[in-house]
Design a protein around this motif. Structure first.
Motif, PDB file in Angstrom:
ATOM      1  N   VAL A  92       0.832  -1.200   0.000  1.00 39.28           N
ATOM      2  CA  VAL A  92       0.000   0.000   0.000  1.00 39.28           C
ATOM      3  C   VAL A  92       0.868   1.253   0.000  1.00 39.28           C
ATOM      4  N   GLN A  93       1.953   1.223   0.791  1.00 38.01           N
ATOM      5  CA  GLN A  93       2.760   2.418   0.968  1.00 38.01           C
ATOM      6  C   GLN A  93       4.148   2.013   1.463  1.00 38.01           C
ATOM      7  N   THR A  94       5.149   2.789   1.102  1.00 40.55           N
ATOM      8  CA  THR A  94       6.498   2.606   1.663  1.00 40.55           C
ATOM      9  C   THR A  94       6.928   3.912   2.329  1.00 40.55           C
ATOM     10  N   ARG A  95       7.855   3.817   3.274  1.00 45.41           N
ATOM     11  CA  ARG A  95       8.356   5.014   3.966  1.00 45.41           C
ATOM     12  C   ARG A  95       9.712   4.724   4.574  1.00 45.41           C
ATOM     13  N   ALA A 134       7.454  -1.046   4.561  1.00 45.79           N
ATOM     14  CA  ALA A 134       6.355  -1.166   3.596  1.00 45.79           C
ATOM     15  C   ALA A 134       5.127  -1.676   4.335  1.00 45.79           C
ATOM     16  N   THR A 135       3.997  -1.049   4.063  1.00 45.18           N
ATOM     17  CA  THR A 135       2.725  -1.499   4.625  1.00 45.18           C
ATOM     18  C   THR A 135       1.979  -2.292   3.564  1.00 45.18           C
ATOM     19  N   SER A 142      -3.826  -4.426   7.815  1.00 47.55           N
ATOM     20  CA  SER A 142      -2.497  -4.140   7.292  1.00 47.55           C
ATOM     21  C   SER A 142      -1.412  -4.721   8.188  1.00 47.55           C
ATOM     22  N   ARG A 168       7.151  -0.938  -4.796  1.00 53.91           N
ATOM     23  CA  ARG A 168       6.315   0.243  -4.971  1.00 53.91           C
ATOM     24  C   ARG A 168       4.877  -0.123  -4.635  1.00 53.91           C
ATOM     25  N   PRO A 169       4.025   0.867  -4.386  1.00 48.90           N
ATOM     26  CA  PRO A 169       2.608   0.569  -4.155  1.00 48.90           C
ATOM     27  C   PRO A 169       2.018  -0.252  -5.306  1.00 48.90           C
TER      28      PRO A 169
END
Length: 384
Positions: free
Chosen positions: A266-269, A292-293, A327, A341-342
């Motif tokens: 869903v998302q990375t950070r 990463a979620t 999640s 990546r998402p």
């Protein structure tokens, strides 16, 4: 063959198709390899020799879709199927021809006798009360009704007690109108091959069935098949082994993996040293980390308890923090910066991590992992 909305292929007469979410809308993808399922059936059948091999498809085929699984097993030659509840049998009858036997392990709930008879469903009678109700219906319908009879060989769960078997043997009129097609029992410790309870139950079963009419007998479950020919009798009833769960814990799994599970990113950070991660700050970043979620959680049947990981092209991605409802946060620090990546997929069950390994992490068994899967996946059936 037709394809209904959602993308599941539906064969003629396959009314209760497992619902699925379109792939582009789903957070995770569940793959069911029907070719591997059929190969597992062949592996078990070969081990059984002359004994017949049934298919246990209760609990929606252990969460994988009873309609799709039953059709695949029937195509492989399976002619006897076991479910737990009468409503499961009635749904399955829409998929299977009338000459394929469907047995209901939990027997006859009061009031379900006529439904069973009209659908050509075979109850597994577990008590003299169930036997009497089935006999009474046969008398009213003026025709014999088929049934299996379960005896309690030592598990204390379902079946006639030894005293009830003795009473039935002394009063054969209790079977009036009942066409007995199978006598069965269930092993409590078959996954422990050296456990003396196995031999005790087998001996108890053989003693009890000799008091009853001479009909086919069934004792072995998945693990029971691997105890040897003395446990095979006339019909074995594998369930979990068909779906790739190891029937011989402690030894190499002789079965092929049937299930794969992948979740979308869903998302990375990036986070710095000491930053809290997830509910309760159960984890904190160690120096600099990349996270990463993924779109999978306990609402999808992924257990909160126990350490676990996802995988990406063989690289292990440990869970960071607690599993949430929808999640999971992964530590992806070991991957190149642009690796995820998402929308990309990571593997939760597959070549790098089996159902049994996931179960071990969660402190449970593969059966519970499979039957816990939710309804939010895109389900992909292949290999049929």
């Amino acid at each position: 063959m037709t394809t209904p909305p959602g993308g599941v292929t539906k064969g003629p007469g396959a009314l209760p198709v497992q619902p699925t979410v379109p792939e582009h809308l789903a957070g995770a993808l569940l793959g069911i390899d029907l070719g591997a399922l059929r190969e597992n059936y062949r592996i078990l059948k070969a081990r059984l020799g002359r004994a017949a091999c049934a298919g246990v498809v209760k609990a929606d085929a252990y969460g994988l879709g009873a309609a799709e699984v039953a059709e695949a097993l029937a195509a492989e030659g399976c002619r006897s199927f076991f479910v737990a509840h009468i409503f499961e049998a009635l749904e399955l009858r829409a998929v299977l021809p009338r000459d394929h036997a469907i047995f209901v392990l939990n027997g006859l709930p009061p009031g379900a006798e006529r439904d069973s008879a009209e659908a050509d469903v075979t109850p597994v009678l577990n008590s003299l009360e169930q036997l009497q109700a089935w006999s009474d219906l046969a008398r009213r319908l003026e025709r014999p009704l088929p049934a299996a009879l379960q005896v309690d060989s030592g598990m204390s769960r379902l079946g006639l007690s030894p005293h009830e078997v003795e009473r039935l043997a002394a009063t054969p009129a209790l079977l009036s109108g009942v066409q007995l097609v199978l006598v069965m029992s269930h092993l409590a410790c078959a996954d422990e091959p050296d456990n003396p309870v196995n031999r005790l139950q087998r001996d108890n079963f053989d003693r009890l069935r000799r008091m009853l009419p001479a009909v086919p007998a069934s004792l072995a479950n998945s693990s029971g098949i691997f105890l040897g020919q003395d446990y095979h009798h006339d019909l074995a009833r594998p369930g979990a082994a068909l779906y790739g769960v190891n029937p011989t814990p402690g030894d190499a799994n002789p079965m092929r993996q049937v299930v794969s599970l992948r979740a979308k990113v869903v998302q990375t950070r990036e986070v710095g040293d000491g930053v809290g991660i997830g509910y309760g700050y159960a984890s904190r970043a160690r120096t600099h980390m990349r996270l990463a979620t993924i779109s999978l959680g306990y609402a999808d049947g992924w257990h909160r308890r126990g350490a676990a990981a996802a995988f990406h092209h063989g690289a292990r991605l440990p869970f960071a923090g607690r599993v949430s409802m929808d999640s999971i946060i992964l530590d992806i620090s070991a991957l190149p910066h642009d690796a995820l990546r998402p929308g990309d997929l990571v593997d939760l069950i597959g070549a790098d991590q089996t159902v049994d390994q996931v179960a071990e992490h969660a402190g449970t068994i593969g059966y519970e992992i499979l039957t816990s899967f939710g309804r939010r996946f895109h389900r992909h059936y292949f290999g049929a």
